[in-house]
Design a protein around this motif. Structure first.
Motif, PDB file in Angstrom:
ATOM      1  N   GLY A 163       7.669 -34.267  19.050  1.00 20.71           N
ATOM      2  CA  GLY A 163       8.498 -33.092  19.269  1.00 20.71           C
ATOM      3  C   GLY A 163       9.882 -33.175  18.634  1.00 20.71           C
ATOM      4  N   LYS A 164      10.170 -34.265  17.943  1.00 24.86           N
ATOM      5  CA  LYS A 164      11.495 -34.426  17.318  1.00 24.86           C
ATOM      6  C   LYS A 164      11.397 -34.524  15.797  1.00 24.86           C
ATOM      7  CE  LYS A 164      14.091 -34.714  21.017  1.00 24.86           C
ATOM      8  NZ  LYS A 164      15.151 -33.746  21.290  1.00 24.86           N
ATOM      9  N   ASN A 165      10.300 -34.037  15.219  1.00 23.32           N
ATOM     10  CA  ASN A 165      10.096 -34.147  13.765  1.00 23.32           C
ATOM     11  C   ASN A 165      11.247 -33.580  12.959  1.00 23.32           C
ATOM     12  OD1 ASN A 165       7.635 -35.026  14.675  1.00 23.32           O
ATOM     13  ND2 ASN A 165       6.431 -33.619  13.448  1.00 23.32           N
ATOM     14  N   ASP A 166      11.849 -32.504  13.430  1.00 24.26           N
ATOM     15  CA  ASP A 166      12.896 -31.830  12.673  1.00 24.26           C
ATOM     16  C   ASP A 166      14.305 -32.266  13.045  1.00 24.26           C
ATOM     17  OD1 ASP A 166      11.071 -30.363  11.163  1.00 24.26           O
ATOM     18  OD2 ASP A 166      10.982 -28.753  12.644  1.00 24.26           O
ATOM     19  N   TYR A 167      14.417 -33.277  13.894  1.00 24.87           N
ATOM     20  CA  TYR A 167      15.742 -33.761  14.275  1.00 24.87           C
ATOM     21  C   TYR A 167      16.431 -34.410  13.078  1.00 24.87           C
ATOM     22  CZ  TYR A 167      19.495 -36.553  16.180  1.00 24.87           C
ATOM     23  OH  TYR A 167      20.724 -37.096  16.403  1.00 24.87           O
ATOM     24  N   ALA A 168      17.693 -34.100  12.916  1.00 21.75           N
ATOM     25  CA  ALA A 168      18.560 -34.754  11.925  1.00 21.75           C
ATOM     26  C   ALA A 168      19.958 -34.819  12.535  1.00 21.75           C
ATOM     27  CB  ALA A 168      18.580 -33.987  10.612  1.00 21.75           C
ATOM     28  N   PRO A 169      20.642 -35.948  12.404  1.00 24.78           N
ATOM     29  CA  PRO A 169      21.960 -36.079  13.017  1.00 24.78           C
ATOM     30  C   PRO A 169      23.066 -35.318  12.289  1.00 24.78           C
ATOM     31  CG  PRO A 169      21.404 -38.084  11.853  1.00 24.78           C
ATOM     32  CD  PRO A 169      20.194 -37.191  11.800  1.00 24.78           C
ATOM     33  N   HIS A 170      22.771 -34.858  11.080  1.00 22.58           N
ATOM     34  CA  HIS A 170      23.777 -34.164  10.274  1.00 22.58           C
ATOM     35  C   HIS A 170      23.038 -33.258   9.306  1.00 22.58           C
ATOM     36  CE1 HIS A 170      26.900 -33.657   7.160  1.00 22.58           C
ATOM     37  NE2 HIS A 170      27.755 -33.872   8.158  1.00 22.58           N
ATOM     38  N   GLU A 171      23.679 -32.206   8.863  1.00 22.74           N
ATOM     39  CA  GLU A 171      23.034 -31.263   7.936  1.00 22.74           C
ATOM     40  C   GLU A 171      22.645 -31.912   6.617  1.00 22.74           C
ATOM     41  OE1 GLU A 171      26.879 -29.110   5.863  1.00 22.74           O
ATOM     42  OE2 GLU A 171      26.192 -28.345   7.803  1.00 22.74           O
ATOM     43  N   LYS A 172      23.312 -32.986   6.217  1.00 22.72           N
ATOM     44  CA  LYS A 172      22.979 -33.675   4.972  1.00 22.72           C
ATOM     45  C   LYS A 172      21.902 -34.747   5.171  1.00 22.72           C
ATOM     46  CE  LYS A 172      27.462 -33.003   2.748  1.00 22.72           C
ATOM     47  NZ  LYS A 172      28.620 -33.679   2.143  1.00 22.72           N
ATOM     48  N   SER A 173      21.528 -34.999   6.402  1.00 30.46           N
ATOM     49  CA  SER A 173      20.536 -36.034   6.710  1.00 30.46           C
ATOM     50  C   SER A 173      19.120 -35.483   6.585  1.00 30.46           C
ATOM     51  CB  SER A 173      20.725 -36.532   8.148  1.00 30.46           C
ATOM     52  OG  SER A 173      21.999 -37.085   8.333  1.00 30.46           O
ATOM     53  N   MET A 174      18.196 -36.362   6.209  1.00 31.03           N
ATOM     54  CA  MET A 174      16.778 -35.993   6.213  1.00 31.03           C
ATOM     55  C   MET A 174      16.349 -35.760   7.660  1.00 31.03           C
ATOM     56  SD  MET A 174      14.912 -38.642   3.566  1.00 31.03           S
ATOM     57  CE  MET A 174      13.298 -37.872   3.746  1.00 31.03           C
ATOM     58  N   LYS A 175      15.373 -34.908   7.825  1.00 32.30           N
ATOM     59  CA  LYS A 175      14.795 -34.735   9.151  1.00 32.30           C
ATOM     60  C   LYS A 175      13.970 -35.973   9.485  1.00 32.30           C
ATOM     61  CE  LYS A 175      15.207 -29.905   8.994  1.00 32.30           C
ATOM     62  NZ  LYS A 175      14.878 -28.610   9.206  1.00 32.30           N
ATOM     63  N   MET A 176      13.799 -36.211  10.777  1.00 32.69           N
ATOM     64  CA  MET A 176      13.236 -37.481  11.225  1.00 32.69           C
ATOM     65  C   MET A 176      11.810 -37.729  10.744  1.00 32.69           C
ATOM     66  SD  MET A 176      13.666 -39.583  14.745  1.00 32.69           S
ATOM     67  CE  MET A 176      13.439 -38.258  15.844  1.00 32.69           C
ATOM     68  N   MET A 177      10.917 -36.751  10.773  1.00 31.41           N
ATOM     69  CA  MET A 177       9.550 -37.034  10.325  1.00 31.41           C
ATOM     70  C   MET A 177       9.475 -37.229   8.813  1.00 31.41           C
ATOM     71  SD  MET A 177       6.485 -37.872  10.901  1.00 31.41           S
ATOM     72  CE  MET A 177       5.839 -37.466  12.501  1.00 31.41           C
ATOM     73  N   PRO A 178      10.116 -36.393   8.005  1.00 32.61           N
ATOM     74  CA  PRO A 178      10.093 -36.689   6.567  1.00 32.61           C
ATOM     75  C   PRO A 178      10.685 -38.066   6.230  1.00 32.61           C
ATOM     76  CG  PRO A 178      10.756 -34.423   6.912  1.00 32.61           C
ATOM     77  CD  PRO A 178      10.726 -35.080   8.279  1.00 32.61           C
ATOM     78  N   LEU A 179      11.740 -38.473   6.923  1.00 30.63           N
ATOM     79  CA  LEU A 179      12.311 -39.802   6.712  1.00 30.63           C
ATOM     80  C   LEU A 179      11.288 -40.873   7.078  1.00 30.63           C
ATOM     81  CD1 LEU A 179      14.674 -41.766   6.162  1.00 30.63           C
ATOM     82  CD2 LEU A 179      15.349 -41.427   8.563  1.00 30.63           C
ATOM     83  N   SER A 180      10.641 -40.712   8.214  1.00 33.15           N
ATOM     84  CA  SER A 180       9.660 -41.697   8.668  1.00 33.15           C
ATOM     85  C   SER A 180       8.435 -41.733   7.757  1.00 33.15           C
ATOM     86  CB  SER A 180       9.244 -41.387  10.106  1.00 33.15           C
ATOM     87  OG  SER A 180      10.376 -41.467  10.958  1.00 33.15           O
ATOM     88  N   ALA A 181       7.982 -40.573   7.313  1.00 31.26           N
ATOM     89  CA  ALA A 181       6.842 -40.520   6.386  1.00 31.26           C
ATOM     90  C   ALA A 181       7.183 -41.240   5.089  1.00 31.26           C
ATOM     91  CB  ALA A 181       6.436 -39.071   6.124  1.00 31.26           C
ATOM     92  N   HIS A 182       8.412 -41.072   4.643  1.00 31.67           N
ATOM     93  CA  HIS A 182       8.853 -41.764   3.425  1.00 31.67           C
ATOM     94  C   HIS A 182       8.831 -43.281   3.635  1.00 31.67           C
ATOM     95  CE1 HIS A 182      10.878 -42.595  -0.295  1.00 31.67           C
ATOM     96  NE2 HIS A 182      11.935 -43.096   0.328  1.00 31.67           N
ATOM     97  N   ILE A 183       9.298 -43.732   4.780  1.00 28.83           N
ATOM     98  CA  ILE A 183       9.259 -45.168   5.075  1.00 28.83           C
ATOM     99  C   ILE A 183       7.814 -45.660   5.031  1.00 28.83           C
ATOM    100  CG2 ILE A 183       9.694 -46.950   6.808  1.00 28.83           C
ATOM    101  CD1 ILE A 183      12.005 -45.056   7.854  1.00 28.83           C
ATOM    102  N   ALA A 184       6.907 -44.919   5.639  1.00 25.18           N
ATOM    103  CA  ALA A 184       5.497 -45.325   5.667  1.00 25.18           C
ATOM    104  C   ALA A 184       4.924 -45.424   4.263  1.00 25.18           C
ATOM    105  CB  ALA A 184       4.683 -44.345   6.514  1.00 25.18           C
ATOM    106  N   GLU A 185       5.208 -44.421   3.424  1.00 24.71           N
ATOM    107  CA  GLU A 185       4.622 -44.434   2.085  1.00 24.71           C
ATOM    108  C   GLU A 185       5.197 -45.534   1.205  1.00 24.71           C
ATOM    109  OE1 GLU A 185       5.276 -40.414   0.792  1.00 24.71           O
ATOM    110  OE2 GLU A 185       7.315 -40.817   0.103  1.00 24.71           O
ATOM    111  N   VAL A 186       6.387 -46.007   1.516  1.00 24.08           N
ATOM    112  CA  VAL A 186       6.966 -47.119   0.760  1.00 24.08           C
ATOM    113  C   VAL A 186       6.050 -48.344   0.827  1.00 24.08           C
ATOM    114  CG1 VAL A 186       8.865 -48.796   0.770  1.00 24.08           C
ATOM    115  CG2 VAL A 186       9.371 -46.350   0.845  1.00 24.08           C
ATOM    116  N   PHE A 187       5.309 -48.484   1.907  1.00 23.87           N
ATOM    117  CA  PHE A 187       4.412 -49.635   2.038  1.00 23.87           C
ATOM    118  C   PHE A 187       3.231 -49.558   1.074  1.00 23.87           C
ATOM    119  CE2 PHE A 187       7.086 -50.198   5.596  1.00 23.87           C
ATOM    120  CZ  PHE A 187       7.152 -51.573   5.746  1.00 23.87           C
ATOM    121  N   GLY A 188       3.003 -48.423   0.455  1.00 27.43           N
ATOM    122  CA  GLY A 188       1.993 -48.302  -0.589  1.00 27.43           C
ATOM    123  C   GLY A 188       2.551 -48.536  -1.981  1.00 27.43           C
ATOM    124  N   TRP A 189       3.853 -48.621  -2.116  1.00 27.74           N
ATOM    125  CA  TRP A 189       4.464 -48.784  -3.431  1.00 27.74           C
ATOM    126  C   TRP A 189       4.089 -50.086  -4.123  1.00 27.74           C
ATOM    127  CZ3 TRP A 189      10.130 -46.599  -3.082  1.00 27.74           C
ATOM    128  CH2 TRP A 189      10.073 -45.220  -2.825  1.00 27.74           C
TER     129      TRP A 189
END
Length: 165
Positions: free
Chosen positions: A28-54
């Motif tokens: 329920g917090k996928n779209d949370y971001a602490p600042h307007e310039k910050s990534m939203k929480m789920m896109p940030l987390s998805a990016h972290i996950a995909e880094v493990f495939g790099w």
């Protein structure tokens, strides 16, 4: 020096730490971001996950060209999908790092935007950079957790919320 065994060990350690973070991902917090310039929480987390495939991608290619559409971000909606993506990409990279020889790490790898070269490393350097990205972005996620009063797991030692090693 056996750099492959060191990369394998570091990949495993970063995976285990990231998994602890993702297990606490708040539904329920996928779209949370602490600042307007910050990534939203789920896109940030998805990016972290995909880094493990790099590491797998880097070993199997010689270039990532953003202009050619070589990279498409992963879109996830649930904690379960996040953990599954992390597991899948980690397993791919783990297998790849067990299949190659040290010599493969000396081959060149580039990150480009069309003709513009953004980065040029040997494959070892590119993989190291990717693992640094996981650490960097996971630290960002830790700030999000702190602001949402979600206990932050320890990464390289205890955290304020998790005293054991």
């Amino acid at each position: 020096m056996d750099t492959l065994s060191q990369l394998r060990q570091e990949l495993e350690q970063e995976y285990q730490t990231t998994k602890k973070f993702f297990e606490r991902f708040p539904e329920g917090k996928n779209d949370y971001a602490p600042h307007e310039k910050s990534m939203k929480m789920m896109p940030l987390s998805a990016h972290i996950a995909e880094v493990f495939g790099w590491p797998d991608f880097i070993v199997k290619t010689s270039v990532l060209d953003f202009a050619a559409g070589d990279y498409q971000p992963t879109f996830l909606e649930t904690r379960e999908q996040l953990l599954q993506k992390l597991e899948e990409d980690y397993q791919k990279s783990k297998a790849t790092l067990h299949e190659i020889s040290e010599d493969k790490l000396n081959e060149r790898w580039q990150m480009k935007m069309g003709e513009q070269v953004l980065a040029d490393w040997d494959k070892y350097g590119a993989i190291r950079h990717s693992l640094n990205q996981a650490t960097h972005h996971r630290a960002q996620l830790g700030v999000y957790y702190r602001l949402l009063d979600i206990p932050v797991p320890g990464s390289y030692g205890p955290s304020a919320d998790e005293q054991e090693m």
